[in-house]
Design a protein around this motif. Structure first.
Motif, short mmCIF file in Angstrom:
data_model
loop_
_atom_site.label_atom_id
_atom_site.label_comp_id
_atom_site.label_asym_id
_atom_site.label_seq_id
_atom_site.Cartn_x
_atom_site.Cartn_y
_atom_site.Cartn_z
N VAL A 142 0.85 -1.19 0.00
CA VAL A 142 0.00 0.00 0.00
C VAL A 142 0.88 1.25 0.00
CG1 VAL A 142 -1.66 1.32 1.40
CG2 VAL A 142 -1.96 -1.15 1.11
N ASN A 143 0.54 2.18 -0.88
CA ASN A 143 1.29 3.44 -0.95
C ASN A 143 0.88 4.38 0.17
OD1 ASN A 143 2.90 3.46 -3.68
ND2 ASN A 143 0.89 2.57 -4.15
N ILE A 144 1.87 4.94 0.83
CA ILE A 144 1.64 5.88 1.92
C ILE A 144 2.16 7.25 1.47
CG2 ILE A 144 2.29 6.45 4.31
CD1 ILE A 144 0.53 4.00 4.22
N SER A 145 1.39 8.29 1.76
CA SER A 145 1.78 9.63 1.34
C SER A 145 2.78 10.27 2.29
CB SER A 145 0.55 10.52 1.28
OG SER A 145 0.11 10.62 -0.03
N ALA A 146 3.57 11.13 1.72
CA ALA A 146 4.56 11.86 2.52
C ALA A 146 3.91 12.57 3.71
CB ALA A 146 5.29 12.85 1.64
N GLN A 147 2.73 13.15 3.45
CA GLN A 147 2.01 13.91 4.48
C GLN A 147 1.78 13.10 5.75
OE1 GLN A 147 1.88 15.29 1.78
NE2 GLN A 147 1.42 17.43 2.14
N GLU A 148 1.57 11.80 5.54
CA GLU A 148 1.20 10.96 6.68
C GLU A 148 2.36 10.73 7.62
OE1 GLU A 148 -1.95 8.07 5.53
OE2 GLU A 148 -0.97 8.36 3.60
N PHE A 149 3.54 11.05 7.15
CA PHE A 149 4.70 10.92 8.02
C PHE A 149 4.80 12.08 9.00
CE2 PHE A 149 7.39 7.33 7.26
CZ PHE A 149 6.65 6.71 6.28
N LEU A 150 3.98 13.09 8.75
CA LEU A 150 3.98 14.22 9.67
C LEU A 150 3.16 13.89 10.92
CD1 LEU A 150 3.57 17.05 7.02
CD2 LEU A 150 5.67 16.19 8.07
N THR A 200 7.30 6.96 -0.61
CA THR A 200 8.04 7.55 -1.71
C THR A 200 9.33 8.20 -1.20
OG1 THR A 200 7.89 9.01 -3.61
CG2 THR A 200 6.71 9.69 -1.65
N GLU A 201 10.35 8.10 -2.04
CA GLU A 201 11.68 8.53 -1.60
C GLU A 201 11.72 9.99 -1.19
OE1 GLU A 201 14.56 8.97 -4.59
OE2 GLU A 201 16.21 9.10 -3.18
N SER A 202 10.86 10.82 -1.79
CA SER A 202 10.93 12.26 -1.49
C SER A 202 10.66 12.56 -0.02
CB SER A 202 9.95 13.03 -2.38
OG SER A 202 8.64 12.58 -2.15
N VAL A 203 10.03 11.62 0.68
CA VAL A 203 9.81 11.77 2.12
C VAL A 203 11.15 11.95 2.84
CG1 VAL A 203 9.17 10.45 4.18
CG2 VAL A 203 7.65 10.52 2.24
N PHE A 204 12.17 11.33 2.28
CA PHE A 204 13.45 11.32 2.97
C PHE A 204 14.36 12.46 2.52
CE2 PHE A 204 11.73 7.04 2.62
CZ PHE A 204 11.65 6.71 3.96
N ASP A 242 9.79 3.72 -2.36
CA ASP A 242 9.19 3.76 -3.69
C ASP A 242 9.85 4.86 -4.53
OD1 ASP A 242 7.40 3.09 -5.68
OD2 ASP A 242 5.62 3.84 -4.65
N ASP A 243 9.80 4.70 -5.84
CA ASP A 243 10.28 5.73 -6.77
C ASP A 243 11.73 6.12 -6.49
OD1 ASP A 243 7.60 5.73 -7.61
OD2 ASP A 243 7.11 7.30 -6.17
N PHE A 244 12.53 5.14 -6.06
CA PHE A 244 13.90 5.46 -5.70
C PHE A 244 14.66 6.01 -6.91
CE2 PHE A 244 18.42 4.39 -5.12
CZ PHE A 244 18.65 5.11 -3.97
N GLY A 245 15.42 7.07 -6.66
CA GLY A 245 16.20 7.69 -7.72
C GLY A 245 15.60 8.99 -8.20
N THR A 246 14.36 9.28 -7.77
CA THR A 246 13.71 10.52 -8.22
C THR A 246 13.74 11.60 -7.15
OG1 THR A 246 11.56 9.77 -7.40
CG2 THR A 246 12.08 9.28 -9.69
N GLY A 247 14.06 11.24 -5.92
CA GLY A 247 13.90 12.18 -4.83
C GLY A 247 15.19 12.88 -4.42
N LEU A 285 19.72 7.68 3.92
CA LEU A 285 18.91 6.49 3.60
C LEU A 285 19.53 5.22 4.16
CD1 LEU A 285 17.65 6.32 -0.08
CD2 LEU A 285 16.34 6.49 2.02
N LEU A 286 20.85 5.16 4.09
CA LEU A 286 21.54 3.94 4.48
C LEU A 286 21.38 3.66 5.96
CD1 LEU A 286 24.86 4.04 2.41
CD2 LEU A 286 22.59 3.22 1.79
N ASN A 287 21.06 4.69 6.75
CA ASN A 287 20.89 4.51 8.19
C ASN A 287 19.49 4.08 8.59
OD1 ASN A 287 23.47 5.05 9.17
ND2 ASN A 287 23.17 7.24 8.81
#
Ligand code: C2E
Ligand code: MG
Ligand code: MG
Ligand code: MG
Length: 279
Positions: A115-123, A151-155, A179-184, A191-193
């Protein structure tokens, strides 16, 4: 005349703008109702393993509104995020995808939904963990039946996403995919941590892999990193056998894409669950 034209342009522009705004508001209003009245649909896309077997199913939301027509997720997800509807939408997807998986769990205990989770939900990290736990309990499924795609942009902004959140989710037994690794353009060192299970390379890196040596080089590098981290590496958006063969040559063994199966309704997927795709 120029003046008149300028004014016309302005009027045209503002009319356009308000039409866009009106559609956005209409979508927001209709989406609220659609979530409440179960007017959304789920389709699922197989995630394929090394032997061509279906390991899991990514849940993707679809919406066909009687007057607005087909509204794609790329349109309504951002609107849901802006209008604070995203948590209700995610809960709807969690509940329905787990309810669809539940009857398959005894025959296919390792099959999971993603299931895809939105960046917003990490807030709102605390509520996310509780909501995930609630959904699993309601479906009477173990955490291993669920993967969350973030999605990677969260990070993008180190420190904003507490690594404790990922740990808390992992304590529920769910797996985490980036998700979408390489675009963010997130900091790789950061990330590695983090503790996650799966890295999904964005389809833009897959699209020309069989003809663009630069993309092949990038893919090779990312695969090396994924392997050294011990995470599962999934290539998204595979559309041809030549892309697949190129990825295999580089050591990639988990796949998703139209080449195997586009996202489709669960009743159409059921006959395929035992099938092995040619890899
Ligand atoms: P995503 O999570 O990266 O999902 C993959 C997207 O790529 C899906 O588009 C899928 O249909 C499409 N796709 C799969 N294989 C191929 C292929 O071989 N070629 C091409 N060109 N495309 C392929 P979709 O369903 O339109 O979703 C777009 C995005 O909308 C998703 O990207 C995801 O970020 C978001 N989304 C979809 N459903 C949900 C949801 O329930 N919740 C949230 N928060 N976001 C969602
Ligand atoms: Mg995804
Ligand atoms: Mg996604
Ligand atoms: Mg993706």
């Amino acid at each position: 005349r120029a003046k008149a034209q300028g004014r016309n342009n302005y009027q045209f522009y503002s009319a356009q703008l308000s039409a866009t705004l009106q559609r956005k508001l209409a979508i927001e209003h209709a989406l609220r109702t659609a979530i409440e009245k179960d007017e959304l649909n789920l389709v699922f896309q197989p995630q394929v393993g090394p032997e061509g077997q279906i390991l899991g199913l990514e849940a993707l939301v679809r919406w066909h509104h009687p007057t607005l027509g087909i509204v794609p997720p790329s349109t309504f997800i951002p609107i849901a995020e802006e209008s604070h509807l995203i948590a209700a939408l995610t809960d709807w997807v969690l509940d329905h995808s787990l309810a669809i998986l539940a009857p398959l769990n005894s025959a296919y205990p390792h099959l999971y939904v993603a299931v895809n989770i939105s960046a917003q939900e990490f807030l709102a990290p605390c509520t996310l963990v509780k909501r995930v736990r609630r959904a699993l309990t309601a479906a009477k499924l173990p955490g291993s039946a669920l993967e969350l795609e973030i999605t990677e942009s969260v990070f993008l902004h180190p420190g904003e996403v507490p690594s404790q959140l990922l740990t808390a989710l992992k304590n529920e037994g769910v797996r985490i995919a980036i998700d979408d690794f390489g675009t963010g353009f997130s900091s790789l060192a950061y990330l590695l941590n983090l503790s996650f299970d799966t890295l999904k390379i964005d389809r833009t890196f897959v699209s020309d892999i069989d003809i663009d040596p630069a993309k092949e080089g990038i893919m090779k590098g990312i695969l090396t990193i994924a392997n050294s981290l011990g995470v599962t590496f999934v290539a998204e958006g595979i559309e041809s056998s030549s892309q697949l063969h190129c990825l295999q040559r580089l050591g990639c063994s988990h796949y998703q894409g139209y080449y195997f199966q586009a996202a489709t309704a669960m009743d159409q997927l059921l006959p395929l669950i035992d099938k092995k795709f040619r890899v």
